[in-house]
Design an enzyme around this catalytic site. Structure first.
Site, mmCIF file in Angstrom:
data_model
loop_
_atom_site.group_PDB
_atom_site.id
_atom_site.type_symbol
_atom_site.label_atom_id
_atom_site.label_comp_id
_atom_site.label_asym_id
_atom_site.label_seq_id
_atom_site.Cartn_x
_atom_site.Cartn_y
_atom_site.Cartn_z
ATOM 1 N N ASP A 106 13.719 26.863 22.511
ATOM 2 C CA ASP A 106 14.319 26.546 21.210
ATOM 3 C C ASP A 106 14.338 25.025 21.085
ATOM 4 O O ASP A 106 13.800 24.335 21.938
ATOM 5 C CB ASP A 106 15.746 27.116 21.094
ATOM 6 C CG ASP A 106 16.141 27.359 19.632
ATOM 7 O OD1 ASP A 106 16.223 26.378 18.887
ATOM 8 O OD2 ASP A 106 16.335 28.525 19.253
ATOM 9 N N SER A 170 22.020 13.959 7.968
ATOM 10 C CA SER A 170 21.188 15.121 8.260
ATOM 11 C C SER A 170 19.868 14.712 8.897
ATOM 12 O O SER A 170 19.453 15.273 9.915
ATOM 13 C CB SER A 170 20.951 15.888 6.957
ATOM 14 O OG SER A 170 19.806 16.675 7.043
ATOM 15 N N HIS A 254 9.494 1.275 3.478
ATOM 16 C CA HIS A 254 8.106 1.384 3.899
ATOM 17 C C HIS A 254 7.921 2.331 5.072
ATOM 18 O O HIS A 254 7.067 3.219 4.991
ATOM 19 C CB HIS A 254 7.405 0.044 4.099
ATOM 20 C CG HIS A 254 5.943 0.288 3.981
ATOM 21 N ND1 HIS A 254 5.324 0.483 2.779
ATOM 22 C CD2 HIS A 254 5.015 0.561 4.915
ATOM 23 C CE1 HIS A 254 4.067 0.837 2.972
ATOM 24 N NE2 HIS A 254 3.849 0.873 4.263
ATOM 25 N N TYR A 258 5.752 6.330 5.590
ATOM 26 C CA TYR A 258 5.001 6.873 6.727
ATOM 27 C C TYR A 258 5.690 8.089 7.301
ATOM 28 O O TYR A 258 5.022 8.969 7.854
ATOM 29 C CB TYR A 258 4.765 5.796 7.779
ATOM 30 C CG TYR A 258 3.834 4.737 7.248
ATOM 31 C CD1 TYR A 258 2.667 5.123 6.609
ATOM 32 C CD2 TYR A 258 4.117 3.395 7.323
ATOM 33 C CE1 TYR A 258 1.811 4.199 6.064
ATOM 34 C CE2 TYR A 258 3.262 2.457 6.775
ATOM 35 C CZ TYR A 258 2.114 2.865 6.144
ATOM 36 O OH TYR A 258 1.279 1.954 5.596
ATOM 37 N N SER A 269 -4.766 17.345 11.543
ATOM 38 C CA SER A 269 -5.455 17.250 12.834
ATOM 39 C C SER A 269 -5.398 18.558 13.612
ATOM 40 O O SER A 269 -6.173 18.754 14.549
ATOM 41 C CB SER A 269 -4.840 16.139 13.691
ATOM 42 O OG SER A 269 -4.791 14.948 12.969
ATOM 43 N N HIS A 303 5.352 -6.070 0.723
ATOM 44 C CA HIS A 303 4.235 -5.876 -0.219
ATOM 45 C C HIS A 303 4.674 -5.071 -1.438
ATOM 46 O O HIS A 303 3.930 -4.970 -2.396
ATOM 47 C CB HIS A 303 3.014 -5.252 0.470
ATOM 48 C CG HIS A 303 3.192 -3.856 0.945
ATOM 49 N ND1 HIS A 303 2.629 -3.381 2.095
ATOM 50 C CD2 HIS A 303 3.873 -2.806 0.432
ATOM 51 C CE1 HIS A 303 2.946 -2.106 2.253
ATOM 52 N NE2 HIS A 303 3.713 -1.733 1.268
ATOM 53 N N THR A 329 -5.648 3.664 10.006
ATOM 54 C CA THR A 329 -5.827 4.776 9.077
ATOM 55 C C THR A 329 -7.302 5.143 8.991
ATOM 56 O O THR A 329 -7.661 6.328 8.953
ATOM 57 C CB THR A 329 -5.280 4.413 7.687
ATOM 58 O OG1 THR A 329 -4.014 3.779 7.861
ATOM 59 C CG2 THR A 329 -5.101 5.636 6.827
ATOM 60 N N ARG A 451 5.047 1.644 -15.955
ATOM 61 C CA ARG A 451 5.644 2.898 -15.530
ATOM 62 C C ARG A 451 7.089 2.977 -16.010
ATOM 63 O O ARG A 451 7.641 1.991 -16.495
ATOM 64 C CB ARG A 451 5.585 3.020 -14.005
ATOM 65 C CG ARG A 451 6.355 1.936 -13.293
ATOM 66 C CD ARG A 451 6.043 1.884 -11.806
ATOM 67 N NE ARG A 451 6.741 2.934 -11.078
ATOM 68 C CZ ARG A 451 7.169 2.795 -9.814
ATOM 69 N NH1 ARG A 451 6.979 1.671 -9.149
ATOM 70 N NH2 ARG A 451 7.780 3.777 -9.203
#
Lengths: 526, 293
Positions: A106, A170, A254, A258, A269, A303, A329, A451
């Site tokens: 578990d 959480s 930032h 990710y 993958s 950035h 990347t 936007r």
């Protein structure tokens, strides 16, 4: 020596009967299921908000909703999708799969695991309740820049702050659990460099979560102090600085993006080698690339702030550091393509989503590179080009990867194959819908449409109409997904333990559906 | 790594109850704070107190549950290691919480305030409050009516220096206690641990004294501009952590008196000791960068 005795837990071999099972459970599979359903509910909620935005933008002029409500919708859409849909979906997949992938009985801390989940519905109940409060819900964008979120915020901002605190608690507990599981619960012989990539990417994601969620807690706390207790963190009149807010927020923000993409890399993958019938190309380079991306995520935050007036050296540093991310990347994209190269590929639904991920995420990555160029960003900043960019990495990126993972593992969870044709219909509708929605945004963004506005100049009308039609196609095709999942849970042709054609990994050595408790005795990994 | 049967606890009511309590706490706090200006926070206060009461009961019950499991020998060395990883990463998250505030402090000191004063590359922001001069500690804020600066700041070489000595000694005393626990010298354990608690309480008393002095004599308040803001958020959250740490020390001392710990099995004790070292290290950072420099 150690005096503790070994006690086997014998009380519960199967799930408890009745609804209480879901409230009190300590089982990683139950909790994974709860996370996934919660995330799907939030995905539909946030999606309805997106459709309201797109309906208003179908034509120029104000038709359906008031500008203030429009702002509330953009804000809540972003917050719900980031914190309510994408992150919990990945945690749900982690809960279901990590213990089975590392050969553990578990998660390391099962009760805390349940707490991590159950905080979320309460946090989002509080967040959504702000829609019905005086002054309306938060309307300052999901990035809640000061002073919009402090001096000019509606009173409901206080509840928003506490909801963010709850989500943070959480996430941190969930991440601690995942790290402890991976570091401490691996079966004998499961060395770090044998871990499936989904496990590796989650290990690094969990580290990022523990590192930056407290920073988010810090920044909302400073907001709370500024709004209610007279401090001046983000007010220059007292010596503070509104730009300070952006620095602290993006130091969280930032790595956060990710957090939303690394587990997606892991899922893809896993899937591509299975359907290319080849081993993953460059396993160790994948691990190092993921770690490099995680490291770089801490030194590129500004950035997002090229236009606030940074010193020249700051602009240059953050520009070059950001471009550096393209290297690891690129390694990943190269490895996925090399895995497929000369493979015996078949295109079942998980593979369709995974291949679409590789192509469309790369488009999002390249528009990210364009935005990384500081002088060019002065033009793109706060236009629909940015919206196109981050939706390409998050929707056909993160969300497609989540869907790929669900299709890939659904037979393992339910014991039934999903209806393949229906899955393919869902994929193609989503694929067409997503590209119709977000591809035109590149053009209107480059043409200068800002936007977060409910109305726009006439020359943007055609592309906006296309985008809105695409959004409705994408949104409604998710109902196919919902029906497919319910159908698969209720029946279908029985799945074999391997499910697919000789996939790699411990999760395929156990029966489908996976028994309630797996690997109570750790397996031996060669 | 050992691989005995890993203890997977049965279904538990604590997590969902704790979520409800947390919701009451958060919703109550929000309602209370929003009602502060209009004096309409009574429902909020009620919800907050209900949540706090419920949370205390849950914490007592949940910890009692875990302690009983531990006494029953349910936790293998592998489970013990899970707890250790859990506590270590929790402390790391706490460090990152303070990093956010230290980062804010360094940013305003080295960039934002000098720029407002007309120095450096972004010195044009001086046009906002022409004539404003950058200084640190910032006693004269750009807008003295809205944010009246303090008349002076706390002298680091009196109470803060004393508090530094107190907290650093308390890190030594808890280590002495821990060694006594491992060597099964019970009276030394009880004594040194008790001294640690007393040092923690003295620290908190001096911090309270300092706050009263700051508010009543120096005009150093939350309203006194960015110096007061960073000063109080850093020392305030540190003080809260010391309060929590002291509570943990007291509870663990009671557990010592009950004989819960053996030289081989005392993760709960070590976790509290780690936490105490963490608040100590944060204080050293505070002493250097908030008070001295």
């Amino acid at each position: 020596m150690n005096t503790m005795t070994k006690v086997e837990h014998t009380e519960h071999h199967g799930p408890a009967a009745g609804i209480s099972r879901w409230f009190y459970t300590t089982n990683h599979k139950d909790i994974g299921t709860l996370y996934l359903w919660f995330s799907f509910a939030m995905f539909l909620t946030g999606g309805c908000m997106a459709l309201m935005i797109r309906a208003e933008l179908f034509q120029p002029g104000l038709q359906l909703i008031q500008p203030d409500f429009f702002n509330q919708m953009t804000t809540m859409h972003g917050l719900i999708m980031v914190f309510g849909a994408v992150m919990p979906a990945f945690v749900g997949l982690a809960n279901w799969m990590l213990p089975m992938m590392v050969g553990a009985p578990d998660m390391a801390l099962p009760r805390m695991n349940n707490w991590s989940f159950w905080i979320l519905p309460f946090a989002f109940a509080m967040m959504l309740s702000t829609l019905f409060m005086d002054g309306g819900a938060p309307n300052f964008g999901w990035t809640f820049y000061a002073p919009l979120s402090t001096t000019y915020a509606p009173p409901s901002v206080t509840y928003f702050i506490f909801a963010v605190h709850m989500m943070g608690i959480s996430s941190i507990m969930g991440a601690i659990n995942i790290i402890a599981t991976i570091l401490n619960m691996r079966a004998p012989g499961m060395t770090m460099m044998k871990l499936p990539l989904f496990v590796w990417t989650w290990l690094i994601t969990a580290f990022l979560l523990i590192a930056v969620m407290p920073v988010l807690a810090g920044v909302v706390t400073m907001m709370l102090m500024d709004i209610h207790f007279g401090t001046s963190f983000f007010n220059a009149a007292g010596g503070g600085d509104p730009v300070l807010f952006q620095h602290v927020f993006w130091f969280f923000g930032h790595p956060e993006v990710y957090i939303m993409i690394l587990p997606a890399f892991g899922i893809v993958s896993e899937i591509i080698p299975t359907f290319a019938r080849k081993r993953l190309f460059g396993y160790s380079s994948m691990v190092y690339a993921t770690s490099s991306i995680a490291f770089l995520s801490f030194i590129v935050w500004a950035h997002h702030m090229f236009t606030v007036g940074l010193p020249l050296m700051g602009e240059l540093f953050f520009m070059y550091a950001t471009m550096l991310i393209a290297v690891p990347t690129g390694v990943k994209v190269f490895n996925w393509v090399a895995t497929m190269f000369r493979g015996s590929m078949t295109f079942e639904t998980p593979m369709l989503f995974a291949v679409a991920f590789v192509v469309l995420f790369t488009i999002g990555g390249f528009s990210g590179l364009m935005l990384a160029i500081a002088p060019a960003d002065f033009q793109y900043h706060d236009t629909y080009f940015v919206v196109a960019h981050f939706h390409y990495v998050l929707v056909p990126g993160a969300v497609f990867a989540i869907m790929a993972g669900v299709y890939y593992w659904l037979p393992k969870w339910t014991g039934h194959y999903y209806p393949e044709t229906m899955g393919k219909v869902h994929f193609w509708c989503s694929f067409v819908g997503v590209n119709l929605t977000f591809f035109p945004m590149h053009f209107i963004g480059l043409a200068g449409m800002p936007r977060r506005i409910p109305d726009y100049a006439l020359q943007f009308a055609d592309f906006n109409m296309v985008a809105s039609i695409g959004a409705f196609i994408f949104g409604f095709s998710q109902l196919i997904f919902l029906v497919l999942i319910i159908k698969t849970i209720r029946g279908g042709s029985p799945a074999t333990p391997e499910v697919w054609d000789e996939p790699e990994g411990l999760e395929w050595t156990i029966p489908s559906p996976a028994p309630y408790h797996t690997f109570t005795t750790p397996p031996e990994v060669k | 790594m050992s691989h005995e049967t890993y203890y997977v606890p049965a279904q538990s009511r604590w997590p969902i109850l704790a979520s409800i309590a947390l919701f009451l706490l958060a919703y109550g706090a929000g309602t209370l704070i929003n009602g502060l200006k209009t004096q309409t926070g009574d429902t909020g206060l009620l919800l907050l107190l209900a949540g706090a009461f419920m949370m205390s009961l849950i914490l007592i019950g949940w910890f009692r549950h875990v302690i009983n499991e531990s006494i029953d020998g349910k936790f293998s060395p592998q489970a013990d290691l899970s707890f250790r990883w859990g506590m270590s990463w929790f402390i790391f998250s706490e460090i990152m919480f303070f990093v956010a505030f230290f980062g804010a402090l360094f940013y305003v000191r080295t960039l934002a305030v000098p720029w407002l004063g007309g120095e450096g590359e972004k010195g044009v922001s001086n046009m906002l409050w022409q004539g404003f001069e950058a200084q640190w500690p910032l006693l004269t804020t750009p807008d003295m009516e809205q944010f009246p600066g303090a008349s002076a700041v706390i002298d680091p070489w009196h109470l803060p220096l004393l508090n530094t000595a107190i907290l650093i000694s308390s890190s030594f005393t808890i280590t002495l206690a821990h060694h006594a626990l491992k060597a099964q010298r019970r009276s030394a354990l009880i004594l040194w641990h008790g001294v640690t608690i007393i040092l923690g309480i003295i620290f908190l008393f001096f911090q309270a004294t300092e706050y009263i002095e700051a508010y009543q004599e120096l005009g150093l308040t939350l309203h006194s501009g960015i110096y007061g803001a960073t000063f109080f958020i850093l020392t305030g959250f540190h003080g809260l952590h010391v309060t929590l740490g002291t509570l943990m020390l007291i509870i663990i001392w009671l557990r010592v008196l009950k004989g819960h710990f053996t030289p081989d099995s005392h993760f709960g004790y070590e976790a509290v000791a780690w936490y105490w070292h963490f608040v100590d290290v944060v204080w050293v950072g505070l002493f250097l960068f908030v008070y001295v420099f």
